[in-house]
Design an enzyme around this catalytic site. Structure first.
Site, PDB file in Angstrom:
ATOM      1  N   GLY A 100     -11.932 -33.056  41.729  1.00  0.00           N
ATOM      2  CA  GLY A 100     -10.644 -33.432  41.123  1.00  0.00           C
ATOM      3  C   GLY A 100     -10.796 -34.347  39.929  1.00  0.00           C
ATOM      4  N   ARG A 103     -11.277 -39.286  36.727  1.00  0.00           N
ATOM      5  CA  ARG A 103     -11.015 -40.250  35.653  1.00  0.00           C
ATOM      6  C   ARG A 103     -10.341 -39.574  34.469  1.00  0.00           C
ATOM      7  NH1 ARG A 103     -16.477 -41.466  32.718  1.00  0.00           N
ATOM      8  NH2 ARG A 103     -17.578 -39.538  33.127  1.00  0.00           N
ATOM      9  N   ASP A 134     -14.905 -45.697  39.359  1.00  0.00           N
ATOM     10  CA  ASP A 134     -13.823 -46.540  38.849  1.00  0.00           C
ATOM     11  C   ASP A 134     -12.793 -45.843  37.965  1.00  0.00           C
ATOM     12  OD1 ASP A 134     -15.374 -46.045  36.660  1.00  0.00           O
ATOM     13  OD2 ASP A 134     -16.169 -48.075  36.464  1.00  0.00           O
ATOM     14  N   GLY A 135     -13.033 -44.582  37.632  1.00  0.00           N
ATOM     15  CA  GLY A 135     -12.071 -43.870  36.798  1.00  0.00           C
ATOM     16  C   GLY A 135     -12.129 -44.242  35.328  1.00  0.00           C
ATOM     17  N   ARG A 192      -7.943 -36.007  25.247  1.00  0.00           N
ATOM     18  CA  ARG A 192      -8.398 -34.623  25.059  1.00  0.00           C
ATOM     19  C   ARG A 192      -7.189 -33.709  24.969  1.00  0.00           C
ATOM     20  NH1 ARG A 192     -13.238 -33.757  29.371  1.00  0.00           N
ATOM     21  NH2 ARG A 192     -11.620 -33.863  30.973  1.00  0.00           N
ATOM     22  N   ARG A 199      -9.925 -25.396  35.604  1.00  0.00           N
ATOM     23  CA  ARG A 199     -11.352 -25.051  35.713  1.00  0.00           C
ATOM     24  C   ARG A 199     -11.565 -24.016  36.814  1.00  0.00           C
ATOM     25  NH1 ARG A 199     -13.648 -30.449  34.434  1.00  0.00           N
ATOM     26  NH2 ARG A 199     -11.932 -31.535  33.425  1.00  0.00           N
ATOM     27  N   ASP A 269     -17.080 -26.967  38.323  1.00  0.00           N
ATOM     28  CA  ASP A 269     -15.919 -27.805  37.982  1.00  0.00           C
ATOM     29  C   ASP A 269     -15.915 -28.146  36.494  1.00  0.00           C
ATOM     30  OD1 ASP A 269     -18.278 -29.276  39.067  1.00  0.00           O
ATOM     31  OD2 ASP A 269     -17.225 -31.013  38.286  1.00  0.00           O
ATOM     32  N   ASN A 270     -16.989 -27.792  35.796  1.00  0.00           N
ATOM     33  CA  ASN A 270     -17.032 -28.042  34.358  1.00  0.00           C
ATOM     34  C   ASN A 270     -16.917 -26.744  33.562  1.00  0.00           C
ATOM     35  OD1 ASN A 270     -17.281 -30.779  34.739  1.00  0.00           O
ATOM     36  ND2 ASN A 270     -19.506 -30.801  34.593  1.00  0.00           N
ATOM     37  N   ASP A 279     -15.782 -31.027  29.168  1.00  0.00           N
ATOM     38  CA  ASP A 279     -16.526 -32.123  29.788  1.00  0.00           C
ATOM     39  C   ASP A 279     -17.853 -32.388  29.083  1.00  0.00           C
ATOM     40  OD1 ASP A 279     -14.499 -32.565  31.489  1.00  0.00           O
ATOM     41  OD2 ASP A 279     -15.665 -32.361  33.335  1.00  0.00           O
TER      42      ASP A 279
END
Ligand code: AMP
Ligand code: MG
Length: 524
Positions: A100, A103, A134-135, A192, A199, A269-270, A279
């Site tokens: 998910g 960040r 930490d995002g 972005r 994805r 996921d990318n 990404d």
């Protein structure tokens, strides 16, 4: 600043009923509503003029306090509801479960001049998907993402774009090489921009949980909004969709190979469902033409994501997507048929692409052999990919291929150590050039026409790792001018730009093994 907001993802799909940032598994939903973190002292570092323009933001507006507040995450645009997407993925070949947007926070969708754009902040704090992290994002990675997205676009490579680069004023703790040396770095946020950030992993997560209703909802949404030529209502629609994703992915990979781009983390996921490069993490550019190279030190053992493997990894990822879409289709044969077409098509298109790089356009049965031979030569001594192909265009029909090797002056600049060119290698080059000379005689183009065509395929300027690192080092000292200089340089990568000749140069020796130049990790 008036953006024409037209949200679809967070209005047509299912939301997670919880709205806190607490880490959790999010089921039966495509996203969670989240609130971006307020940075303590945001400062605008760079804006892409082009991206602001196509979003309907003037350059004046881009310098405003409102712009800074919105794109740093300080202020939410009225009437919008930021969210983080749910997705899963295979990381380095293994199913990793839920990942998910850990960040990334999607702000909204904007329609301008009939184009739809999703706006997403990267590095603006925790979400339910941040897991143990930490995002946040550091300045160095944000500079790399901002510059590279734009550079790739101008190279003609399908990619997500980048609107802005903003310092947050907050420090972020990172262990760059994962060796126990954590240190504080400046935090930053990039905005972005892409038609969609969906994805492969967004589909995979539902199939892995056997949540076929959600899978269908998301797939139908994706087709309706981004593949409007496909008519929904039958399983053929899903096959057409898969075919189209495969076509776009294949096209993207061919472009990567053409310009020498190595993504570094081709996890599912990318992989964008729209076939966009997405990404930008530990990516890099081939300098020495070494097919086994990867910039990603996190992958240094198996080098799964090395340059030469990118086409086959894309196919492996497409197979995972096929598995994810399978429940909507119910039979594997038609999916396999589409997957099976990939390798032969890739071979045909790759040959065409490599031929274009050396200025060959007619059919000739020996071309594959000529190219294989060249690729072998290029790996005998360390040869700079970008400089070699660009300079090869200076070869002329009357160039004499002499025994003394004077013809090599055309490509000499691309050798990292020309003094070490052994006579036996020079003589192999002579053999290759003799074949090449005979072959270009068969083309209808003059030397100058061939050069013009080759220059459209072979960029003169790419964002070499050390160039990005110079911009990062300067930015860490508070000087952002190199970011803008490189941004402008890379807007015209195929142009001669003689005043910028200093960037048409091999990687300097100091950068060979420097962290950030040839060695990058996933830490960002
Ligand atoms: P990546 O390797 O950057 O594609 O990230 C893989 C997963 O880790 C994604 O779900 C990211 O959102 C998440 N992630 C990476 N870095 C961070 C971070 N600093 N904070 C939270 N999540 C992160
Ligand atoms: Mg990622």
């Amino acid at each position: 600043m008036k953006l024409n907001i037209k949200d679809t993802f967070n209005t047509q799909l299912l939301s997670d009923p919880k709205t806190s940032n607490e880490r959790r598994q999010v089921s039966n939903a495509m996203f969670s509503f989240v609130t971006p973190r307020k940075p303590s002292a945001p400062k605008l570092i760079h804006v892409s003029q082009e991206v602001s323009q196509f979003l309907g933001i003037s350059m004046e507006e881009a310098q405003s306090e409102e712009f800074l507040q919105i794109f740093s995450g300080s202020k939410i645009i009225e009437g919008t509801h930021p969210y983080a997407m749910v997705y899963g993925g295979h990381q380095f070949g293994n199913w990793a479960g839920q990942l998910g947007d850990g960040r990334a926070i999607n702000l909204c969708e904007v329609v301008h001049n009939e184009y739809r754009w999703a706006l997403q902040l990267k590095g603006s704090g925790e979400t339910p998907f941040s897991r143990g992290a930490d995002g946040l994002a550091v300045l160095r990675s944000s500079i790399r993402e901002h510059l590279c997205s734009e550079a790739m676009f101008h190279l003609g490579v399908p990619t997500t774009r980048s609107l802005s680069l903003i310092l947050t004023g907050d420090d972020v703790l990172r262990d760059v090489m994962y060796n126990g040396n954590s240190a504080y770095e400046k935090g930053a946020v990039v905005c972005r921009v892409a038609p969609s950030f969906i994805r492969f992993g967004n589909f995979q997560i539902f199939t892995s949980r056997q949540d076929i209703d959600s899978l269908k909802l998301l797939t139908d949404y994706t087709i309706r909004n981004f593949f409007p030529d496909i008519e929904l209502g039958s399983k053929e629609a899903y096959l057409e969709f898969f075919q189209e994703v495969l076509d776009r992915t294949l096209d993207m990979i061919l472009h990567w190979q053409r310009v020498g781009f190595v993504h570094g983390v081709m996890n599912t996921d990318n992989m964008s469902i729209l076939g966009l490069t997405i990404d930008y993490g530990p990516y890099g550019w081939l300098e020495g033409y070494d097919h086994g190279w990867t910039p990603n030190t996190t992958d240094k053992e198996g080098r799964r994501y090395r340059y030469e493997y990118q086409p086959r990894i894309a196919l492996w990822n497409l197979l995972q997507l096929a598995n994810a879409l399978f429940p909507l289709i119910g039979e594997s044969e038609p999916l396999e048929k589409i997957l099976n077409s990939y390798s032969s098509r890739y071979a045909v298109e790759n040959l065409q692409m490599m031929k274009a790089k050396i200025g060959l356009f007619k059919e000739d049965e020996n071309d594959q052999r000529l190219i294989d031979h060249l690729e072998k030569m290029l790996q005998l001594t360390e040869t700079d990919m970008t400089i070699f192909f660009r300079n090869l265009a200076n070869f002329k029909r009357e160039t004499e291929i002499d025994l003394g090797g004077k013809f090599l002056s055309i490509i000499e600049d691309s050798f990292y150590d020309s003094n070490r060119m052994k006579p036996v290698i020079a003589s192999s080059w002579k053999d290759w050039f003799e074949l090449y000379k005979i072959r270009i005689e068969k083309e209808k183009y003059s030397d100058s026409e061939r050069k013009e065509l080759m220059d459209e395929t072979n960029p003169k300027y790419v964002l070499r790792n050390y160039m990005a690192q110079l911009a990062i080092d300067a930015a860490n000292q508070g000087d952002y001018s190199l970011i803008d200089e490189l941004y402008h340089l890379l807007k015209n990568p195929y142009g001669e730009q003689p005043e910028q000749q200093k960037w048409f140069a091999k990687r300097p020796e100091w950068a060979r093994n420097k962290v950030g130049c040839s060695m990058l990790s996933c830490s960002s």
